[in-house]
Write a protein that holds these residues in place. Sequence first.
Motif, PDB file in Angstrom:
ATOM      1  N   GLN A   1      23.353 -29.668  40.226  1.00 18.76           N
ATOM      2  CA  GLN A   1      22.952 -30.333  38.987  1.00 18.76           C
ATOM      3  C   GLN A   1      23.410 -31.787  38.912  1.00 18.76           C
ATOM      4  O   GLN A   1      22.746 -32.626  38.300  1.00 18.76           O
ATOM      5  CB  GLN A   1      23.445 -29.553  37.770  1.00 18.76           C
ATOM      6  N   SER A   2      24.529 -32.105  39.575  1.00 21.66           N
ATOM      7  CA  SER A   2      25.041 -33.477  39.531  1.00 21.66           C
ATOM      8  C   SER A   2      24.151 -34.448  40.308  1.00 21.66           C
ATOM      9  O   SER A   2      24.303 -35.673  40.167  1.00 21.66           O
ATOM     10  CB  SER A   2      26.462 -33.536  40.095  1.00 21.66           C
TER      11      SER A   2
ATOM     12  N   ILE B   1      21.141 -34.978  39.719  1.00 20.13           N
ATOM     13  CA  ILE B   1      20.058 -35.437  38.854  1.00 20.13           C
ATOM     14  C   ILE B   1      19.998 -36.961  38.780  1.00 20.13           C
ATOM     15  O   ILE B   1      18.933 -37.538  38.597  1.00 20.13           O
ATOM     16  CB  ILE B   1      20.171 -34.817  37.438  1.00 20.13           C
TER      17      ILE B   1
ATOM     18  N   SER C   1      17.215 -27.687  40.152  1.00 22.69           N
ATOM     19  CA  SER C   1      18.358 -27.200  40.927  1.00 22.69           C
ATOM     20  C   SER C   1      18.634 -25.772  40.515  1.00 22.69           C
ATOM     21  O   SER C   1      17.885 -25.181  39.733  1.00 22.69           O
ATOM     22  CB  SER C   1      19.594 -28.094  40.733  1.00 22.69           C
TER      23      SER C   1
ATOM     24  N   GLU D   1      21.961 -24.343  39.389  1.00 24.30           N
ATOM     25  CA  GLU D   1      22.832 -24.266  38.218  1.00 24.30           C
ATOM     26  C   GLU D   1      22.647 -25.461  37.294  1.00 24.30           C
ATOM     27  O   GLU D   1      21.998 -26.446  37.646  1.00 24.30           O
ATOM     28  CB  GLU D   1      24.297 -24.186  38.657  1.00 24.30           C
ATOM     29  N   ILE D   2      23.235 -25.366  36.115  1.00 23.41           N
ATOM     30  CA  ILE D   2      23.201 -26.437  35.126  1.00 23.41           C
ATOM     31  C   ILE D   2      24.594 -26.620  34.537  1.00 23.41           C
ATOM     32  O   ILE D   2      25.371 -25.659  34.453  1.00 23.41           O
ATOM     33  CB  ILE D   2      22.189 -26.126  33.997  1.00 23.41           C
ATOM     34  N   SER D   3      24.919 -27.848  34.157  1.00 17.58           N
ATOM     35  CA  SER D   3      26.141 -28.153  33.408  1.00 17.58           C
ATOM     36  C   SER D   3      25.751 -28.676  32.028  1.00 17.58           C
ATOM     37  O   SER D   3      24.621 -29.137  31.825  1.00 17.58           O
ATOM     38  CB  SER D   3      26.969 -29.208  34.147  1.00 17.58           C
TER      39      SER D   3
ATOM     40  N   THR E   1      24.281 -32.093  31.958  1.00 22.41           N
ATOM     41  CA  THR E   1      22.957 -32.266  32.548  1.00 22.41           C
ATOM     42  C   THR E   1      21.880 -32.329  31.479  1.00 22.41           C
ATOM     43  O   THR E   1      20.893 -33.060  31.608  1.00 22.41           O
ATOM     44  CB  THR E   1      22.626 -31.097  33.511  1.00 22.41           C
TER      45      THR E   1
ATOM     46  N   TYR F   1      14.239 -31.428  33.475  1.00 22.80           N
ATOM     47  CA  TYR F   1      15.209 -30.741  34.326  1.00 22.80           C
ATOM     48  C   TYR F   1      14.974 -29.235  34.241  1.00 22.80           C
ATOM     49  O   TYR F   1      14.744 -28.684  33.153  1.00 22.80           O
ATOM     50  CB  TYR F   1      16.652 -31.054  33.904  1.00 22.80           C
TER      51      TYR F   1
ATOM     52  N   SER G   1      16.719 -25.574  35.542  1.00 22.31           N
ATOM     53  CA  SER G   1      17.761 -24.777  36.197  1.00 22.31           C
ATOM     54  C   SER G   1      17.134 -23.438  36.564  1.00 22.31           C
ATOM     55  O   SER G   1      16.864 -22.601  35.705  1.00 22.31           O
ATOM     56  CB  SER G   1      18.945 -24.565  35.247  1.00 22.31           C
TER      57      SER G   1
ATOM     58  N   HIS H   1      21.120 -20.312  40.736  1.00 20.70           N
ATOM     59  CA  HIS H   1      21.780 -20.552  42.024  1.00 20.70           C
ATOM     60  C   HIS H   1      21.346 -19.488  43.042  1.00 20.70           C
ATOM     61  O   HIS H   1      20.849 -19.807  44.123  1.00 20.70           O
ATOM     62  CB  HIS H   1      23.297 -20.511  41.829  1.00 20.70           C
TER      63      HIS H   1
END
Length: 257
Positions: free
Chosen positions: A186-187, A189, A202, A204-206, A209, A220, A222, A225
């Motif tokens: 996620q990073s 992006i 991607s 995963e997501i944070s 994000t 975006y 998610s 994973h």
Amino acid sequence: MALTLKDMVALLDQELQPGQFKDYCPNGIQVDASVSPDAPIKKIVTGVTACQALIDKAIELKADALLVHHGYFWRGEESVITGIKRRRIESLLANNISLIAYHLPLDAHPVMGNNAELARLMEWTSAGGMEPGAKLPVGNWGTTRSELSLASLGQEITDKLGREPLLISGGNHAIKTIAWCTGAAQSMIDKALALGVDAFVSGEISESTVHFARENGIHYVSAGHHATERYGVQALARWLHNETGIEHTFVDIDSPV
């Protein structure tokens, strides 16, 4: 063609080039449980993560080795072998099942990698890597099969991966250009934004994000994973079978992440 563990891993290393990556874990042999250096590897079980459930299935199937994307000995984790790590390794050694793992090399392989396999499944066309200048980029960018809305892209992912993705809208624009990197990417992006694509996918997501996507006008997705990383290890096992004749069975131990 019967191979020893050492010979099989040498063949995998030659194809995946793990020495080209600065990874978070050792690639190749992580647990050598072969009864002797000359013992042949006749059957392997493949899976995403070397969890206890996958090990138990490998024991049931009488595998000689377990080939996975997520193995053990990650950077920063406790080095002592206690708890679930002890139980997992004990199960492998007691049943003469060696553990082989490839992380970033399996993400990045241009034909059999997780990102290449996701693109094949989704019918996305790659125009290059997300990291300009990288010899073996981990993520990719390119175009979708046809112009899509965010909702339509989400439905295609649901249909093909069997998991409903989380969709974060970056505006009202359609999606034709797309960047993707499986797993916990996620990073990346910000790299997708720099490429000027309409959307980034991607695993995963944070929390951050969400705001990044909304405020920068990039969709975006998610997609999960586990859901995005089931395919590289299967492609690798098929290649290994074609090269050596080794029997393989993929076991999908589901994870909602």
